[in-house]
Design a protein around this motif. Structure first.
Motif, mmCIF file in Angstrom:
data_model
loop_
_atom_site.group_PDB
_atom_site.id
_atom_site.type_symbol
_atom_site.label_atom_id
_atom_site.label_comp_id
_atom_site.label_asym_id
_atom_site.label_seq_id
_atom_site.Cartn_x
_atom_site.Cartn_y
_atom_site.Cartn_z
ATOM 1 N N MET A 286 45.150 27.560 25.814
ATOM 2 C CA MET A 286 46.343 28.264 25.354
ATOM 3 C C MET A 286 47.075 28.910 26.529
ATOM 4 N N THR A 287 46.314 29.199 27.579
ATOM 5 C CA THR A 287 46.877 29.705 28.828
ATOM 6 C C THR A 287 46.473 28.720 29.913
ATOM 7 N N PRO A 288 47.231 27.634 30.099
ATOM 8 C CA PRO A 288 46.773 26.532 30.957
ATOM 9 C C PRO A 288 46.680 26.876 32.435
ATOM 10 N N LEU A 289 47.522 27.787 32.914
ATOM 11 C CA LEU A 289 47.520 28.116 34.341
ATOM 12 C C LEU A 289 46.616 29.314 34.581
ATOM 13 N N SER A 290 45.335 29.020 34.817
ATOM 14 C CA SER A 290 44.345 30.083 35.028
ATOM 15 C C SER A 290 43.307 29.601 36.027
ATOM 16 N N MET A 291 42.618 30.541 36.645
ATOM 17 C CA MET A 291 41.602 30.216 37.632
ATOM 18 C C MET A 291 40.272 29.945 36.936
ATOM 19 N N PRO A 292 39.633 28.813 37.205
ATOM 20 C CA PRO A 292 38.336 28.530 36.581
ATOM 21 C C PRO A 292 37.297 29.596 36.917
ATOM 22 N N LEU A 293 36.374 29.830 35.986
ATOM 23 C CA LEU A 293 35.245 30.747 36.129
ATOM 24 C C LEU A 293 35.645 32.208 36.141
ATOM 25 N N CYS A 294 36.918 32.510 35.945
ATOM 26 C CA CYS A 294 37.375 33.904 35.874
ATOM 27 C C CYS A 294 38.042 34.106 34.521
ATOM 28 N N LEU B 244 40.452 38.377 38.742
ATOM 29 C CA LEU B 244 39.893 37.850 39.974
ATOM 30 C C LEU B 244 39.106 38.928 40.704
ATOM 31 N N PRO B 245 38.175 38.549 41.575
ATOM 32 C CA PRO B 245 37.533 39.556 42.430
ATOM 33 C C PRO B 245 38.593 40.335 43.201
ATOM 34 N N GLY B 246 38.532 41.635 43.114
ATOM 35 C CA GLY B 246 39.556 42.470 43.724
ATOM 36 C C GLY B 246 40.503 43.082 42.719
ATOM 37 N N GLY B 247 40.477 42.582 41.480
ATOM 38 C CA GLY B 247 41.241 43.229 40.414
ATOM 39 C C GLY B 247 42.513 42.531 40.000
ATOM 40 N N ALA B 248 42.928 41.458 40.704
ATOM 41 C CA ALA B 248 44.171 40.769 40.338
ATOM 42 C C ALA B 248 43.961 39.931 39.081
ATOM 43 N N ARG B 249 45.035 39.704 38.335
ATOM 44 C CA ARG B 249 44.975 38.890 37.127
ATOM 45 C C ARG B 249 44.683 37.437 37.491
ATOM 46 N N SER B 250 43.806 36.786 36.729
ATOM 47 C CA SER B 250 43.367 35.420 37.055
ATOM 48 C C SER B 250 44.164 34.345 36.322
ATOM 49 N N PHE B 251 45.236 34.716 35.649
ATOM 50 C CA PHE B 251 46.003 33.739 34.871
ATOM 51 C C PHE B 251 47.482 34.085 34.918
ATOM 52 N N LEU B 252 48.311 33.093 34.628
ATOM 53 C CA LEU B 252 49.752 33.303 34.474
ATOM 54 C C LEU B 252 50.075 33.375 32.986
ATOM 55 N N LYS B 253 50.863 34.352 32.586
ATOM 56 C CA LYS B 253 51.172 34.537 31.170
ATOM 57 C C LYS B 253 52.110 33.462 30.633
ATOM 58 N N TRP B 254 52.742 32.728 31.541
ATOM 59 C CA TRP B 254 53.611 31.624 31.120
ATOM 60 C C TRP B 254 53.157 30.368 31.835
ATOM 61 N N PRO B 255 53.094 29.222 31.189
ATOM 62 C CA PRO B 255 53.434 29.010 29.773
ATOM 63 C C PRO B 255 52.273 29.364 28.846
ATOM 64 N N PRO C 61 38.780 40.172 19.278
ATOM 65 C CA PRO C 61 40.078 40.209 18.581
ATOM 66 C C PRO C 61 40.992 41.350 19.013
ATOM 67 N N GLN C 62 40.427 42.515 19.289
ATOM 68 C CA GLN C 62 41.271 43.649 19.683
ATOM 69 C C GLN C 62 41.422 43.756 21.190
ATOM 70 N N GLY C 63 41.127 42.658 21.900
ATOM 71 C CA GLY C 63 41.244 42.678 23.348
ATOM 72 C C GLY C 63 42.599 42.260 23.868
ATOM 73 N N ASP C 64 43.609 42.203 22.978
ATOM 74 C CA ASP C 64 44.941 41.789 23.436
ATOM 75 C C ASP C 64 45.613 42.869 24.276
ATOM 76 N N SER C 65 45.275 44.127 24.028
ATOM 77 C CA SER C 65 45.888 45.239 24.765
ATOM 78 C C SER C 65 44.803 46.008 25.498
ATOM 79 N N VAL C 66 44.986 46.193 26.803
ATOM 80 C CA VAL C 66 44.013 46.915 27.619
ATOM 81 C C VAL C 66 44.753 47.875 28.539
ATOM 82 N N LEU C 67 44.090 48.973 28.857
ATOM 83 C CA LEU C 67 44.647 49.973 29.763
ATOM 84 C C LEU C 67 44.002 49.805 31.129
ATOM 85 N N LEU C 68 44.803 49.476 32.122
ATOM 86 C CA LEU C 68 44.300 49.224 33.466
ATOM 87 C C LEU C 68 44.595 50.395 34.388
#
Length: 465
Positions: free
Chosen positions: A122-130, A134-145, A168-175
């Motif tokens: 559903m989120t095709p552009l993402s880093m495998p195994l993450c 990502l290590p270091g705290g960066a997001r491992s996927f692109l929200k689009w497409p 199910p309730q993991g759609d919103s998180v506070l970082l």
């Protein structure tokens, strides 16, 4: 690598034919025929070679050439892992005690993605195994497409199955704050009821959400995660689509029939010790972990199976009393903040939504199904002052569900954040089924002193009841 002016050999044609055939078989299995557009690239790599795939092999600098060789192998490995991880298998580690003593903290599982039908990305552009970071705290996927939910060759979840699914309730998180691991919706409800004690349900959540949004310095930055990038949870499925579920005195009933309790089900017991601490040989024999011992010394309670409780009662030299602890009432049960009088031991009844089924909506049952209608199935929903319900701007008193839903619970019944706290699990959140425990490590002991649970290695999960 042959030169451009060289004609392809019969072996090149054979390799190209086999590669294209295998790729076509995958597209047929995955029902993903748009991928045929990549077929010319496979053909070119073996035959025409109009793209200089191995350009780095001609580099003069041996260090750069060596680095590019490693990079080429790494990219190939990541692509292979990407498809295996999405469609076939995934490794999963048991992080919490919610399924003890069926699955233990430190168990490593092979999870089959095909047991319930492989879910297309559903989120095709993402880093495998993450999963999401990502290590270091960066997001491992692109929200689009974002692609629509689709499952290849779907199969039903069976009652009693242990299932891996996205929270199910993991759609919103506070970082960026101490609330990063806190359930966002429970936090909103707590904050909302602190602001207005009489607020309940969606009103409390709305109040809390607005307050949290206005105070990012305390609560952090709100971030959204798509379905397949949410945390992975593992629980036992105890309720299927279309069933009525109820818990009476700790026994789960579906459609009025009692379910057999898992052999390793745990409940909280109150324990009085004769000694200051629990002897380590007894703790190891019964499987009482260091964390559970710490809970015992602090509160006098500990999660036990019936067999563990019976063994402790036999040790009268150590234990004075072992009694089952009653469930404590909490207003954080699903639906959050609504006064129901339910507890973790006496809950419901609730009807589990089924695809194609229509339900009559009332202000009383709306809190149970509001999130399914609004969040999981993407409708706008509002409740007027006179109690009228509007969906997508049209007033109505019924709704037809577009997905199946499931009820998941942990075997550690008094120590499990499960459907009793956050409700139904939609079918598009189902990840797969654990097949076997391939490794198991007990963190309370060293590797050379009982730290490896040898008897659990390569044990089929279906055999663990």
């Amino acid at each position: 690598m042959k030169k451009k002016d060289q004609k392809p050999t019969w072996l090149d044609w054979l390799k190209a034919g086999v590669a294209c055939l295998l790729y076509a078989c995958f597209l047929w299995w995955a029902e993903c025929w748009w991928g045929i557009v990549l077929m010319p690239l496979i053909f070119d790599a073996y035959v025409t070679q109009r793209i200089n795939w191995g350009w780095w092999r001609k580099l003069e600098n041996p260090v750069t050439r060596s680095l590019m060789s490693w990079a080429d192998a790494l990219v190939f490995a990541l692509v292979a892992v990407y498809f295996v991880n999405i469609y076939l298998f995934q490794n999963y580690t048991i992080p919490s005690s919610s399924l003890e003593k069926s699955l233990l903290v430190g168990d490593y599982l092979f999870v089959s993605k095909t047991s319930y039908g492989a879910r297309a990305p559903m989120t095709p552009l993402s880093m495998p195994l993450c999963q999401h970071t990502l290590p270091g705290g960066a997001r491992s996927f692109l929200k689009w497409p974002q692609w629509k939910y689709k499952r290849v060759h779907p199969k039903p979840v069976a009652e009693g199955d242990i299932v891996v699914f996205n929270y199910p309730q993991g759609d919103s998180v506070l970082l960026g704050s101490r609330y990063a691991e806190t359930d966002y919706y429970e936090l909103c409800c707590l904050v909302g009821r602190q602001l207005r004690p009489v607020a309940q349900g969606s009103e409390a959540v709305t109040l809390g959400r607005e307050f949290i949004r206005q105070h990012p310095e305390e609560f952090g930055t709100l971030s959204w995660r798509p379905v397949d990038r949410r945390e992975n949870y593992v629980k036992r499925c105890v309720g299927l689509p279309g069933q009525w579920l109820e818990i009476r005195e700790r026994t789960v009933y579906t459609d009025g029939k009692p379910q057999p309790e898992p052999e390793n089900a745990q409940y909280t017991y109150r324990i009085e010790l004769q000694t200051r601490t629990l002897p380590q040989d007894l703790a190891k024999e019964t499987g009482i972990s260091t964390d559970d011992q710490r809970q015992l010394y602090q509160s006098g309670t500990c999660p036990l199976t019936a067999k563990m409780a019976a063994r402790l009662r036999e040790r009268r030299d150590v234990v004075r009393r072992v009694e089952l602890e009653g469930a404590k009432e909490t207003d954080m049960l699903f639906p959050t903040g609504v006064e129901t009088g339910w507890t973790t031991d006496d809950y419901g009844p609730v009807w589990i939504p089924k695809k194609g089924a229509t339900i009559k909506l009332t202000p009383d049952n709306l809190p149970l199904y509001e999130r399914c209608i609004r969040v999981y199935e993407g409708n706008s929903l509002s409740l007027s002052a006179d109690g009228g319900i509007s969906i997508n701007g049209k007033r109505t008193d019924e709704y037809t569900f577009r997905m199946d839903y499931y009820w998941m619970m942990g075997d550690n019944r008094h120590n499990s954040a499960d459907s009793r706290y956050w409700g139904f699990v939609p079918e598009d959140h189902i990840v797969g089924k654990p097949l076997l425990v391939w490794w198991s490590r007990d963190k309370d002991y060293s590797i050379f002193n009982g730290g490896i649970r040898w008897k659990r290695l390569f044990r089929l999960v279906d055999k663990i009841r």
